[in-house]
Write a protein that holds these residues in place. Structure first.
Motif, PDB file in Angstrom:
ATOM      1  N   ILE A 152      -3.692  -4.247  -4.906  1.00  0.00           N
ATOM      2  CA  ILE A 152      -4.977  -3.623  -4.591  1.00  0.00           C
ATOM      3  C   ILE A 152      -4.778  -2.402  -3.713  1.00  0.00           C
ATOM      4  O   ILE A 152      -5.520  -1.412  -3.799  1.00  0.00           O
ATOM      5  N   GLU A 153      -3.743  -2.443  -2.861  1.00  0.00           N
ATOM      6  CA  GLU A 153      -3.452  -1.300  -2.008  1.00  0.00           C
ATOM      7  C   GLU A 153      -2.847  -0.153  -2.818  1.00  0.00           C
ATOM      8  O   GLU A 153      -3.151   1.017  -2.581  1.00  0.00           O
ATOM      9  N   LEU A 187     -10.494   0.902  -0.328  1.00  0.00           N
ATOM     10  CA  LEU A 187      -9.524  -0.137  -0.669  1.00  0.00           C
ATOM     11  C   LEU A 187      -8.442  -0.246   0.404  1.00  0.00           C
ATOM     12  O   LEU A 187      -8.021  -1.351   0.769  1.00  0.00           O
ATOM     13  N   ASP A 225      -9.531  -1.970   3.579  1.00  0.00           N
ATOM     14  CA  ASP A 225      -9.634  -3.431   3.493  1.00  0.00           C
ATOM     15  C   ASP A 225      -8.267  -4.100   3.584  1.00  0.00           C
ATOM     16  O   ASP A 225      -8.147  -5.312   3.427  1.00  0.00           O
ATOM     17  N   GLY A 227      -5.572   1.704  -4.361  1.00  0.00           N
ATOM     18  CA  GLY A 227      -6.193   2.644  -3.440  1.00  0.00           C
ATOM     19  C   GLY A 227      -5.357   3.898  -3.255  1.00  0.00           C
ATOM     20  O   GLY A 227      -5.881   5.017  -3.245  1.00  0.00           O
TER      21      GLY A 227
END
Length: 295
Positions: free
Chosen positions: A102-103, A275, A278, A106
């Motif tokens: 997910i990183e 993203l 988070d 981003g």
């Protein structure tokens, strides 16, 4: 204009290398918090690698300011985005940092967004005079917005909050730098020192960059570089791009395709920043510190 945009590209590489050198020392240097701020900063300055990184940063920023003298602030900001990818690659290879899927999404969103922004630029775009009063009001509003993440304990402890605020302040410094170069060109007959010392934008540039560096180094002590740097850099470019449109009349391109790409670049950059904001995984240094404290 092309030579000045090339200067902006070179400056982005120097800025990335300087930040990498500073990040490499984050595990052994103390954070600057509360009453420990001056003591920590002195420890940073005494560290030759960290200071060397600061010197490389200064060289990169000098080229950045020079590029602003004959190019739009938004165009220069876009040209600098290659530094994000460069920093991320070096962090992986030299510092052994890793990111969750997910990183990575981003990070890629930010890089693609900045690439789309660069492709949306044209040489016939122009800018108008700065509205000093409006810029001051914008600076206060966006600074308070940058401070807001400190209300979250998770964002403070993860290093995300200082990364966000550092990006905001770097971005404001870029806007002030553009105002400073425009003022310098308009008052070219006056002595350089008189122009600089009498220009309020000069003090905005100094404050934004110095405080931004301290905040980003604090972020490096808790967050991985591949998270903190892209997040800070993305925001540092969103601010001057938005500010350039608001205060230097740098409007959207006349071409519908270019305008759509620029809007998409804003959306991707904001989404990618969200993203990264988070991110919950601690940095290598934070893990080592926690293990040591439990031993």
């Amino acid at each position: 204009m092309l030579p000045y945009l090339l200067l902006a590209a070179v400056s982005s590489v120097l800025l990335a290398i300087g930040l990498l050198m500073m990040k490499a020392r984050s595990d052994v240097l103390p954070p600057a918090h509360g009453a420990n701020v001056l003591r920590a900063i002195l420890a940073w300055i005494r560290d030759p690698i960290w200071t060397g990184g600061l010197v490389v940063q200064a060289a990169g920023y000098a080229l950045y300011v020079l590029s602003l003298s004959n190019a739009q602030v938004s165009m220069v900001a876009a040209m600098q985005q290659g530094g994000i990818a460069f920093f991320v690659a070096l962090s992986i290879v030299l510092l052994g940092e890793r990111a969750r899927p997910i990183e990575w999404l981003g990070i890629v969103a930010i890089i693609v967004g900045m690439l789309m922004l660069a492709l949306s630029l044209s040489s016939d775009e122009s800018h108008g005079a700065m509205d000093s009063g409006a810029l001051l009001r914008f600076s206060l509003a966006i600074t308070f917005a940058g401070i807001a993440p400190y209300a979250s304990e998770r964002l403070r402890k993860s290093g995300i909050a200082p990364a966000i605020l550092s990006g905001v302040l770097f971005g404001l410094a870029s806007l002030f730098a553009k105002g400073m170069t425009d003022d310098f060109l308009a008052r070219g007959s006056a002595p350089v020192l008189v122009i600089v010392m009498s220009d309020p934008c000069f003090y905005g540039v100094i404050f934004g960059n110095l405080v931004g560096i301290v905040l980003l180094q604090n972020s490096f002590t808790s967050a991985r570089g591949i998270i903190a740097m892209p997040l800070s850099s993305a925001l540092s470019n969103i601010v001057p791009i938005a500010g350039g449109m608001l205060f230097f009349a740098e409007l959207l391109p006349a071409s519908r395709t270019a305008a759509s790409m620029r809007i998409a670049a804003f959306v991707l950059t904001v989404a990618g920043s969200a993203l990264l904001a988070d991110s919950r995984a601690p940095s290598v240094g934070a893990v080592a510190e926690r293990i040591e404290s439990q031993a």
